[in-house]
Design a protein around this motif. Structure first.
Motif, PDB file in Angstrom:
ATOM      1  N   VAL A  33       8.324   4.748   2.745  1.00 21.12           N
ATOM      2  CA  VAL A  33       7.658   5.448   1.646  1.00 21.12           C
ATOM      3  C   VAL A  33       8.414   6.750   1.402  1.00 21.12           C
ATOM      4  O   VAL A  33       8.689   7.491   2.348  1.00 21.12           O
ATOM      5  N   HIS A  64       8.545   2.227  -1.046  1.00 21.76           N
ATOM      6  CA  HIS A  64       7.526   2.556  -2.041  1.00 21.76           C
ATOM      7  C   HIS A  64       7.711   4.010  -2.465  1.00 21.76           C
ATOM      8  O   HIS A  64       8.017   4.868  -1.631  1.00 21.76           O
ATOM      9  N   GLN A  66       6.137   7.448  -3.566  1.00 16.16           N
ATOM     10  CA  GLN A  66       4.850   8.137  -3.506  1.00 16.16           C
ATOM     11  C   GLN A  66       4.757   9.187  -4.606  1.00 16.16           C
ATOM     12  O   GLN A  66       5.687   9.963  -4.822  1.00 16.16           O
ATOM     13  N   VAL A  87      11.967  -0.282  -6.445  1.00 16.20           N
ATOM     14  CA  VAL A  87      10.901   0.087  -5.513  1.00 16.20           C
ATOM     15  C   VAL A  87       9.997  -1.113  -5.289  1.00 16.20           C
ATOM     16  O   VAL A  87       9.845  -1.973  -6.160  1.00 16.20           O
ATOM     17  N   GLY A  89       6.800  -0.666  -4.677  1.00 20.94           N
ATOM     18  CA  GLY A  89       5.482  -0.318  -5.168  1.00 20.94           C
ATOM     19  C   GLY A  89       5.318   1.174  -5.356  1.00 20.94           C
ATOM     20  O   GLY A  89       6.251   1.958  -5.144  1.00 20.94           O
ATOM     21  N   ASN A  91       2.777   4.469  -4.360  1.00 26.59           N
ATOM     22  CA  ASN A  91       1.770   4.963  -3.424  1.00 26.59           C
ATOM     23  C   ASN A  91       1.215   6.278  -3.950  1.00 26.59           C
ATOM     24  O   ASN A  91       1.977   7.180  -4.308  1.00 26.59           O
ATOM     25  N   LYS A 132       1.408  -4.055  -5.718  1.00 21.71           N
ATOM     26  CA  LYS A 132       2.330  -2.920  -5.667  1.00 21.71           C
ATOM     27  C   LYS A 132       1.658  -1.555  -5.668  1.00 21.71           C
ATOM     28  O   LYS A 132       2.338  -0.540  -5.745  1.00 21.71           O
TER      29      LYS A 132
END
Length: 306
Positions: A33, A64, A66, A87, A89, A91, A132
């Protein structure tokens, strides 16, 4: 689903150099992340160093992005842009206790205004594809009693994964995490739950996993101090002194790699000190004293790999 191991986002610490170091020493988690991208109505979140974590991710590990912010429209705008990059997903940061971040209603301060938090969650849920969208949050702003309402909201919005730092914002990073709260999240949420907070050893991770029956853990400070913890949790061996030397040496190399070519020795040392802040307990007092004041990378290397 097997146990999920994630690297916690730590601003200016779990950066591209640290991620590459984990890869080189063979101790990657399952999920990376980025440190948070700051998202406001007037400022685009595309910070260069965090973008490098995505664009120059050579690890093969999914990453991911953020986001930290309190304006739903701005968060959707920036999530949409970040999803154009490689990416895994998005966050949402609802856990950072930094006064600088909280002053603008972001991070853990989202938990102060549940109406706005709900709007942010719903808007992001609509904007981010299934599978995601994840959220990292604390137990509440002031009191653990707030956690029940937070869990109810998360259950309504149905993110794809939730990480719970087992402290309130009022706790900051002090005191013991409230381990008894972890099973509440697991029971209340229809998605996998990771737990986070002061897991410095293999034994503490396993105790947490067993007590909470959670899907996995997110490690931050413990992984910076001992990145081989990811390997140990998976059943591998504890690090040898030689492996810890390799870790520090690799981190020195990778830190130098991300710095501008005209960076000074002092700048390189100062970059290293961001990681070493979590490693000083492993050094003698005299060594810590020198490391904290060191401005020569050769001297720092000699101490770290002695």
């Amino acid at each position: 689903m097997g146990m999920i191991l994630a690297l916690a986002p730590m601003q200016d610490v779990t950066d591209l150099a640290f991620m590459r170091t984990l890869s080189r020493i063979g101790c990657l988690p399952d999920v990376l992340v980025t440190p948070y991208f700051r998202s406001t109505a007037t400022t685009c979140a595309m910070g260069d160093e965090n973008l490098r974590c995505i664009r120059e991710n050579e690890t093969g590990c999914p990453i991911h992005a953020q986001l930290a912010g309190s304006d739903a429209a701005a968060l959707v705008r920036d999530a949409t842009e970040l999803l154009k990059l490689p990416v895994a997903g998005i966050n949402l940061n609802a856990g950072c206790p930094s006064p600088l971040v909280n002053r603008h209603g972001a991070g853990a301060a989202l938990l102060r205004d549940m109406d706005n938090f709900r709007e942010v969650l719903l808007r992001l849920r609509d904007a981010v594809p299934e599978g995601k969208f994840s959220v990292k949050c604390r137990l509440g702003w002031r009191d653990e009693a707030e956690f029940e309402g937070i869990l109810a909201l998360l259950a309504e919005v149905r993110p794809d994964l939730v990480t719970v730092h087992l402290r309130t914002r009022a706790d900051l990073y002090g005191g013991k995490p409230r381990w008894h709260a972890a099973p509440k999240a697991v029971q209340a949420l229809p998605c996998p739950v990771l737990v986070n907070g002061d897991m410095q050893t293999h034994e503490s991770v396993l105790r947490t996993m067993e007590a909470a029956e959670c899907a996995g853990v997110m490690l931050g400070r413990g992984a910076v101090r001992n990145p081989y913890l990811f390997r140990v949790i998976r059943g591998g061996a504890a690090p040898t002194k030689e492996e810890m030397n390799t870790y520090y040496e690799t981190l020195i190399e990778e830190t130098g790699r991300i710095l501008h070519e005209d960076a000074t020795q002092a700048a390189h040392c100062n970059r290293m000190k961001k990681y070493l802040a979590f490693c000083y307990p492993d050094f003698a007092d005299g060594e810590e004293y020198v490391l904290r004041r060191c401005i020569d990378i050769a001297q720092m290397r000699a101490i770290l790999t002695r």
